[in-house]
Write a protein that holds these residues in place. Structure first.
Motif, PDB file in Angstrom:
ATOM      1  N   ASN A 154      14.141  18.710 -53.759  1.00 30.48           N
ATOM      2  CA  ASN A 154      12.902  19.423 -53.460  1.00 30.48           C
ATOM      3  C   ASN A 154      12.797  19.697 -51.962  1.00 30.48           C
ATOM      4  N   ASN A 155      12.923  20.963 -51.607  1.00 26.88           N
ATOM      5  CA  ASN A 155      12.699  21.378 -50.227  1.00 26.88           C
ATOM      6  C   ASN A 155      11.204  21.614 -50.055  1.00 26.88           C
ATOM      7  N   ALA A 156      10.481  20.562 -49.662  1.00 23.14           N
ATOM      8  CA  ALA A 156       9.030  20.695 -49.522  1.00 23.14           C
ATOM      9  C   ALA A 156       8.688  21.798 -48.526  1.00 23.14           C
ATOM     10  N   ILE A 157       9.359  21.794 -47.382  1.00 21.92           N
ATOM     11  CA  ILE A 157       9.197  22.880 -46.414  1.00 21.92           C
ATOM     12  C   ILE A 157      10.311  22.821 -45.365  1.00 21.92           C
ATOM     13  N   THR A 158      10.834  23.979 -45.064  1.00 18.53           N
ATOM     14  CA  THR A 158      11.737  24.164 -43.926  1.00 18.53           C
ATOM     15  C   THR A 158      11.190  25.347 -43.152  1.00 18.53           C
ATOM     16  N   MET A 159      10.586  25.092 -42.002  1.00 16.36           N
ATOM     17  CA  MET A 159       9.910  26.146 -41.236  1.00 16.36           C
ATOM     18  C   MET A 159      10.377  26.125 -39.789  1.00 16.36           C
ATOM     19  N   THR A 160      10.737  27.291 -39.287  1.00 12.82           N
ATOM     20  CA  THR A 160      11.052  27.453 -37.875  1.00 12.82           C
ATOM     21  C   THR A 160      10.160  28.559 -37.325  1.00 12.82           C
ATOM     22  N   CYS A 161       9.534  28.275 -36.176  1.00 15.46           N
ATOM     23  CA  CYS A 161       8.573  29.195 -35.573  1.00 15.46           C
ATOM     24  C   CYS A 161       9.039  29.565 -34.167  1.00 15.46           C
ATOM     25  N   LEU A 175      10.365  20.118 -40.965  1.00 15.70           N
ATOM     26  CA  LEU A 175      11.290  19.873 -42.061  1.00 15.70           C
ATOM     27  C   LEU A 175      10.799  18.722 -42.923  1.00 15.70           C
ATOM     28  N   CYS A 176      10.825  18.933 -44.228  1.00 15.01           N
ATOM     29  CA  CYS A 176      10.526  17.844 -45.163  1.00 15.01           C
ATOM     30  C   CYS A 176      11.315  18.093 -46.438  1.00 15.01           C
ATOM     31  N   MET A 177      12.211  17.186 -46.751  1.00 13.75           N
ATOM     32  CA  MET A 177      13.116  17.359 -47.882  1.00 13.75           C
ATOM     33  C   MET A 177      13.173  16.087 -48.712  1.00 13.75           C
ATOM     34  N   ASP A 178      13.074  16.245 -50.037  1.00 14.03           N
ATOM     35  CA  ASP A 178      13.272  15.126 -50.952  1.00 14.03           C
ATOM     36  C   ASP A 178      14.596  15.347 -51.676  1.00 14.03           C
ATOM     37  N   PRO A 179      15.640  14.580 -51.328  1.00 15.26           N
ATOM     38  CA  PRO A 179      16.935  14.776 -51.979  1.00 15.26           C
ATOM     39  C   PRO A 179      16.931  14.367 -53.444  1.00 15.26           C
ATOM     40  N   ALA A 180      15.933  13.601 -53.842  1.00 14.99           N
ATOM     41  CA  ALA A 180      15.756  13.149 -55.232  1.00 14.99           C
ATOM     42  C   ALA A 180      16.933  12.255 -55.661  1.00 14.99           C
ATOM     43  N   GLY A 181      16.688  11.454 -56.674  1.00 14.87           N
ATOM     44  CA  GLY A 181      17.749  10.590 -57.181  1.00 14.87           C
ATOM     45  C   GLY A 181      18.137   9.495 -56.203  1.00 14.87           C
ATOM     46  N   MET A 182      19.247   8.858 -56.472  1.00 16.12           N
ATOM     47  CA  MET A 182      19.729   7.743 -55.655  1.00 16.12           C
ATOM     48  C   MET A 182      20.601   8.271 -54.512  1.00 16.12           C
TER      49      MET A 182
END
Length: 216
Positions: A154-161, A175-182
């Motif tokens: 889950n790519n919660a947000i990838t933002m560059t300004c 940047l906020c990423m949930d790779p999920a799983g183990m």
């Protein structure tokens, strides 16, 4: 989905970014390079995911340097990440969609990300280029065969300004990423390090083609 689904998500993501950047100075510093006018901060959201925010004044960076990224941000992502491949999906409500695949070390499941690209403006006048997995469940289902046995991250947000300034460009990244799983700790640590210096690596690549060391 209702009309304006993407417009709603876009505004939600911009509002969330404004909220995080408003508290930038209150968060823990994880990387600082005074010579590069660079600082990266980190906090955690209510789901316990790391949220990384970086700011940089990039001397000598121009709109011409940024143009390849503006034209196709996923091509820049692929150049910066030796384990990333991409496939363009049909647009949704006028927004480009991508299936990103992350090849993981042996024994660990590969990751797939279905992400949608947005453009907008932050409340403080930066132009924002961003993408997210939010609201992409239908696209994930439609691409189940291509995803295969991959874990869906889950790519919660990838933002560059960006905002032009005298002699260069003011930049900030969220940047906020949930790779999920183990995921083993050594991979989590490698990801955290790359997120902390990701904006600086992107600038180096856009300015002079520098390819960073492999992420894993």
């Amino acid at each position: 989905m209702v009309e304006g689904h993407r417009a709603q998500i876009k505004q939600q993501l911009l509002a969330k970014a404004d909220e995080y950047f408003a508290g930038f100075d209150t968060h823990a510093t994880v990387l600082e390079d005074a010579a590069r006018n660079y600082v990266s901060k980190q906090t955690f959201n209510k789901e316990g995911l790391a949220v990384t925010m970086s700011k940089m004044r990039a001397e000598g960076l121009t709109m011409e340097h940024l143009q390849p990224w503006l034209d196709d941000p996923t091509s820049v992502m692929e150049a910066l990440n030796n384990r990333l491949t991409r496939e363009q999906l049909p647009e949704h409500e006028g927004h480009k969609m991508w299936h990103l695949k992350m090849s993981m070390p042996m024994i660990i499941s590969n990751r797939s990300i279905i992400t949608c690209i947005y453009q907008g403006e932050t409340s403080d006048g930066y132009q924002a280029f961003f993408h997210s997995s939010q609201g992409n469940e239908e696209q994930a289902t439609a691409n189940a065969e291509a995803i295969g046995s991959d874990v869906i991250a889950n790519n919660a947000i990838t933002m560059t300004c960006y905002k032009p300034c005298e002699g260069g460009m003011e930049l900030k990244q969220l940047l906020c990423m949930d790779p999920a799983g183990m995921i083993p700790n050594f991979i989590k640590n490698a990801m955290a390090s790359r997120m902390a210096n990701g904006l600086m690596l992107m600038v180096d690549y856009l300015k002079d083609g520098t390819i960073p060391a492999p992420i894993l």
